[in-house]
Write a protein that holds these residues in place. Sequence first.
Motif, PDB file in Angstrom:
ATOM      1  N   SER A  25      23.054   7.701  12.377  1.00  0.00           N
ATOM      2  CA  SER A  25      21.981   6.864  12.915  1.00  0.00           C
ATOM      3  C   SER A  25      20.719   7.693  13.089  1.00  0.00           C
ATOM      4  N   LYS A  26      19.572   7.037  12.970  1.00  0.00           N
ATOM      5  CA  LYS A  26      18.283   7.712  13.028  1.00  0.00           C
ATOM      6  C   LYS A  26      17.379   7.020  14.047  1.00  0.00           C
ATOM      7  N   PRO A  27      16.361   7.735  14.549  1.00  0.00           N
ATOM      8  CA  PRO A  27      15.412   7.095  15.473  1.00  0.00           C
ATOM      9  C   PRO A  27      14.705   5.921  14.812  1.00  0.00           C
ATOM     10  N   ILE A  28      14.371   4.936  15.619  1.00  0.00           N
ATOM     11  CA  ILE A  28      13.724   3.717  15.127  1.00  0.00           C
ATOM     12  C   ILE A  28      12.215   3.884  15.188  1.00  0.00           C
ATOM     13  N   THR A  29      11.548   3.480  14.122  1.00  0.00           N
ATOM     14  CA  THR A  29      10.088   3.503  14.060  1.00  0.00           C
ATOM     15  C   THR A  29       9.579   2.080  13.903  1.00  0.00           C
ATOM     16  N   PHE A  30       8.681   1.676  14.776  1.00  0.00           N
ATOM     17  CA  PHE A  30       8.143   0.326  14.728  1.00  0.00           C
ATOM     18  C   PHE A  30       6.852   0.290  13.918  1.00  0.00           C
ATOM     19  N   ALA A  31       6.528  -0.915  13.439  1.00  0.00           N
ATOM     20  CA  ALA A  31       5.300  -1.126  12.669  1.00  0.00           C
ATOM     21  C   ALA A  31       4.858  -2.565  12.879  1.00  0.00           C
ATOM     22  N   ALA A  32       3.630  -2.875  12.476  1.00  0.00           N
ATOM     23  CA  ALA A  32       3.155  -4.257  12.556  1.00  0.00           C
ATOM     24  C   ALA A  32       4.042  -5.146  11.702  1.00  0.00           C
ATOM     25  N   GLY A  33       4.432  -6.299  12.269  1.00  0.00           N
ATOM     26  CA  GLY A  33       5.366  -7.169  11.587  1.00  0.00           C
ATOM     27  C   GLY A  33       4.700  -8.277  10.802  1.00  0.00           C
ATOM     28  N   ALA A  34       5.452  -9.366  10.569  1.00  0.00           N
ATOM     29  CA  ALA A  34       4.972 -10.476   9.746  1.00  0.00           C
ATOM     30  C   ALA A  34       3.741 -11.106  10.379  1.00  0.00           C
ATOM     31  N   PRO A  35       2.678 -11.281   9.604  1.00  0.00           N
ATOM     32  CA  PRO A  35       1.430 -11.790  10.173  1.00  0.00           C
ATOM     33  C   PRO A  35       1.460 -13.274  10.498  1.00  0.00           C
ATOM     34  N   PHE A  36       2.585 -13.955  10.268  1.00  0.00           N
ATOM     35  CA  PHE A  36       2.687 -15.380  10.574  1.00  0.00           C
ATOM     36  C   PHE A  36       3.299 -15.606  11.956  1.00  0.00           C
ATOM     37  N   ILE A  37       3.705 -14.513  12.603  1.00  0.00           N
ATOM     38  CA  ILE A  37       4.462 -14.631  13.845  1.00  0.00           C
ATOM     39  C   ILE A  37       3.763 -13.841  14.930  1.00  0.00           C
ATOM     40  N   SER A  38       3.563 -14.445  16.074  1.00  0.00           N
ATOM     41  CA  SER A  38       2.953 -13.741  17.198  1.00  0.00           C
ATOM     42  C   SER A  38       4.018 -12.953  17.943  1.00  0.00           C
TER      43      SER A  38
ATOM     44  N   THR B 106      -0.250 -16.305 -21.537  1.00  0.00           N
ATOM     45  CA  THR B 106       0.877 -15.788 -20.749  1.00  0.00           C
ATOM     46  C   THR B 106       0.591 -15.984 -19.263  1.00  0.00           C
ATOM     47  N   THR B 107       1.562 -16.525 -18.535  1.00  0.00           N
ATOM     48  CA  THR B 107       1.408 -16.793 -17.105  1.00  0.00           C
ATOM     49  C   THR B 107       2.263 -15.833 -16.289  1.00  0.00           C
ATOM     50  N   GLU B 108       1.627 -15.220 -15.303  1.00  0.00           N
ATOM     51  CA  GLU B 108       2.355 -14.365 -14.368  1.00  0.00           C
ATOM     52  C   GLU B 108       2.225 -14.975 -12.977  1.00  0.00           C
ATOM     53  N   VAL B 109       3.336 -14.976 -12.245  1.00  0.00           N
ATOM     54  CA  VAL B 109       3.379 -15.612 -10.939  1.00  0.00           C
ATOM     55  C   VAL B 109       3.413 -14.543  -9.853  1.00  0.00           C
ATOM     56  N   TYR B 110       2.510 -14.677  -8.877  1.00  0.00           N
ATOM     57  CA  TYR B 110       2.464 -13.778  -7.735  1.00  0.00           C
ATOM     58  C   TYR B 110       2.915 -14.570  -6.509  1.00  0.00           C
ATOM     59  N   ARG B 111       4.219 -14.456  -6.203  1.00  0.00           N
ATOM     60  CA  ARG B 111       4.816 -15.243  -5.131  1.00  0.00           C
ATOM     61  C   ARG B 111       4.293 -14.791  -3.769  1.00  0.00           C
ATOM     62  N   GLY B 112       3.894 -15.757  -2.965  1.00  0.00           N
ATOM     63  CA  GLY B 112       3.463 -15.453  -1.608  1.00  0.00           C
ATOM     64  C   GLY B 112       2.208 -14.606  -1.532  1.00  0.00           C
ATOM     65  N   LYS B 113       1.421 -14.567  -2.591  1.00  0.00           N
ATOM     66  CA  LYS B 113       0.250 -13.687  -2.631  1.00  0.00           C
ATOM     67  C   LYS B 113      -0.819 -14.115  -1.639  1.00  0.00           C
ATOM     68  N   ILE B 114      -0.962 -15.424  -1.428  1.00  0.00           N
ATOM     69  CA  ILE B 114      -1.951 -15.932  -0.481  1.00  0.00           C
ATOM     70  C   ILE B 114      -1.209 -16.450   0.745  1.00  0.00           C
ATOM     71  N   GLN B 115      -1.548 -15.921   1.900  1.00  0.00           N
ATOM     72  CA  GLN B 115      -0.824 -16.254   3.119  1.00  0.00           C
ATOM     73  C   GLN B 115      -1.821 -16.631   4.205  1.00  0.00           C
ATOM     74  N   ILE B 116      -1.728 -17.868   4.699  1.00  0.00           N
ATOM     75  CA  ILE B 116      -2.628 -18.385   5.727  1.00  0.00           C
ATOM     76  C   ILE B 116      -1.897 -18.308   7.058  1.00  0.00           C
ATOM     77  N   SER B 117      -2.392 -17.465   7.953  1.00  0.00           N
ATOM     78  CA  SER B 117      -1.677 -17.151   9.190  1.00  0.00           C
ATOM     79  C   SER B 117      -2.252 -17.908  10.382  1.00  0.00           C
ATOM     80  N   PRO B 118      -1.471 -18.071  11.462  1.00  0.00           N
ATOM     81  CA  PRO B 118      -1.933 -18.808  12.638  1.00  0.00           C
ATOM     82  C   PRO B 118      -2.976 -18.028  13.430  1.00  0.00           C
ATOM     83  N   ALA B 119      -3.727 -18.750  14.258  1.00  0.00           N
ATOM     84  CA  ALA B 119      -4.832 -18.150  15.007  1.00  0.00           C
ATOM     85  C   ALA B 119      -4.348 -17.141  16.028  1.00  0.00           C
ATOM     86  N   GLU B 120      -3.155 -17.338  16.597  1.00  0.00           N
ATOM     87  CA  GLU B 120      -2.716 -16.483  17.699  1.00  0.00           C
ATOM     88  C   GLU B 120      -2.436 -15.032  17.295  1.00  0.00           C
ATOM     89  N   VAL B 121      -2.361 -14.738  16.002  1.00  0.00           N
ATOM     90  CA  VAL B 121      -2.100 -13.354  15.589  1.00  0.00           C
ATOM     91  C   VAL B 121      -3.392 -12.589  15.328  1.00  0.00           C
TER      92      VAL B 121
END
Length: 819
Positions: free
Chosen positions: A653-666, A362-377
């Motif tokens: 509407s509610k107050p906005i809370t920020f968090a660390a974003g996508a690790p591929f984008i600086s 049985t094969t299970e697929v983990y989409r996007g499980k391995i992510q290689i990010s740029p140096a600038e982040v």
Amino acid sequence: VTTFNQEWYNLGMQDYLPSWRWWWTKNFMGKNATDASTDMTAEFTWEDAWFGGSCLQITGATTKAYLQLFKTKYPLVNNDIFTIRYKVVSGSGTIALTTSTEAAPTTEVAATIVSNAEANDEWEFKDIKVANRGGLKLGGQILAQLGLKFENTTSDFKVLIGEISLTRGTSVTPGAPTIKTSKTMARNYKGVDVKVIFDMTAHDKNSSGRQSYQSIYNADVNTWFYKIYTQQEGGEAVLCTSTTSWAAYVVGAPYDLEKGGKIRVGVSAVSLDGKSESAISWSSYMDVPANQTVEGFSIDKPIIKAGEKFTVAFDDPTHAAATWVIKASENDAVKGTFNANSFTTSLSEEGIYDLYLTMKGTTEVYRGKIQISPAEVGALPVIKSFEMSTAEVKGNEAEFVYEGRENSDGYVSRGMALGEKAFGIPASQLGFNDQTAFSLTFWLYINRFNHEEGGTQFLNIRTASDIWPASDWGFVWSSIQPENNNTAEIEEGTLGFSYRLYGENGGDIIEISKDFQFKPETWYHVAMVSGYTSNRSMYLYINGKLVGGEVAEQALYTWKSSNVIMLGGHAHQRAGIDGTIDEVRLYKKALTANEVKATMQHTTDVSDPSFIGYWDFESEAQSNNTMKSIGYNKTLVAGIYDPTTISNNQYTSKPITFAAGAPFISGTNYKIETLPTWKFKGGEIQTASGDNASGNAVVAYPETGTFPATLTLSNGWGSDTKTIDVVVVEPTGIEDVAVEDMMQAFPNPFENEVYVSFVEDGIYTVELYDNAGRMLSQSSLSATAGEIVNIPVDGEAGIYFIKVKGEEGLLKVMKVAKK
């Protein structure tokens, strides 16, 4: 001391929670808004504890702040004792116990716990007596309030509160429990599950007058709680948990598979004041069940760079080998195939990769499980070297230096935390109608699924002016499917979405992405492309790849200008998304496949008139909790909405809370900065500095001995830690001789013999001592410069000391370890 680091199941042993969580004031028992203090923060932490599973962590800088904790009603007498157990993790400041009485509840009666407290790796305690002189003058009073006061704390101040207790006199040591039954229940790589039932009836101090139907309580047997131990044959006893019940279940008791053998369980009773303990009653040794394999795997790095090695492994080291295949998400190109229970590899190109895991056919697929990010982040910190500048400390001060990974710092994109609310774009500003083509793209990270019966709400276009159930369906609705859905062929994590049919309450399910499953703790790029020819179409792209699409077969419900395009948010029988979004784009057209791929990167080109909305969350929110678009139409706004709360036919509407974003984008706001944390047991830091690449610390050691020195480099992606031993010896009094360079012992650790090398000619006496200070051997020799002498060690594995003396006395003491 941490004795057991597996699951802590017995929440009943957690201590009483504070009456007020949290009531911080500038003055004692302040009640007005102006009395409130925001200088400091209190929170529970499970990273450390004096006893049990957690403690109270307090941080922040203040000149004076009060933390009111417990409302009480205890009659006090002289010689009652308050005990406060604490650990200062960093910074300095003064801590005091604050109390008041029922007769004068707003009058502070305080006692200092510690003045100018400094960081210490050990738990400290302070006993404060109730007394007319030299203590708290509370004898004969009723205690009404109990709290803490902090004064002149530094910006890096952090203290853990492990115990606040009030005791009177000395308690009787209870008798040992009688074990009635014990049983091993299961075994896996984490350990053995054990159940035990015991009895304390024999120690009932009220047994003579007790009726058969009356219960026996722990106070009747002089017991506060019970400690539960386990012991593998030939091993040491391990304290695993505690309970107030007369039965316990240990999850994952330590068990060495290589040693094998049986296991037993033991129980002791702890006195009412917690200061004494009965003997341990042991069960007989029990057979251990067959091993059960635990599923699940992990990647050893939270962020990976091109060319950097990483390891994928089953969490269970006893797991059978399986077949792993790494494929590029965008085109399914195979990047590696492995048949093992763990493998180490690297990928040369930045991007997103799928992991295919095949077990038992049985094969299970983990989409996007391995992510290689740029140096600038930024990257995971690495300690390349950590050492003391000399072999050992002679006298007082020592310098420590380290070398780290130079490219671990950077800036990562900032995202928006949904917190099960909805990111919403009001349609009233868009000018859309029934036939408008549009596309919505975004990055999404799901912390965890909190599915309700219908799963988790994904994309919804709806209006607050509709009545239920239309209000929860809207023009479009979609959901990530739960595990126990009504359609057996739909797997958990797949996405189904529907258009509402014109003039009807039902919906037309135009796509269920059977080939794609969303999983927590993974970043996904999502594009939902809605076109129109003779009817509405919807196509779904994940990580730049088309995973499904279809055209609606019937006419659709009329588009309303009061609609809100929502990502996440609660709906009927559907939970909101607990996660983070980033790089949200809205186009007034249906994107092509190539255009979808382009949206996976940040852009500064917003010249396309169809690129109407763009939210990268690098700018700040406005005072009304909305954020302006940085796309072609810069008047567009979006915000966070609570779909469950409607006022005047509008979502709240509610107050906005920020968090660390996508690790591929600086980005520009979330700096990934690597900083060192030093811990020197037995030493006092004089100076310390450092960054991601290098640093040093000067430490004073007031006493001789062997002490651990620990360096941790950490940033937003993780940390790396190394510990070395520091040998502190007394100055020898030999003038003008660099004794640390005269000789060295190697290898260290060694197996059967250790070698000593001499730099200068001379007559020497070499003495060998064990760790208890007993001399094992002594020899005299005449050595020439560069000569190497071997010293056999016949004893057991452990620590030994080599003393080398010259004609004028002791030259050097070297600590060595035998394997």
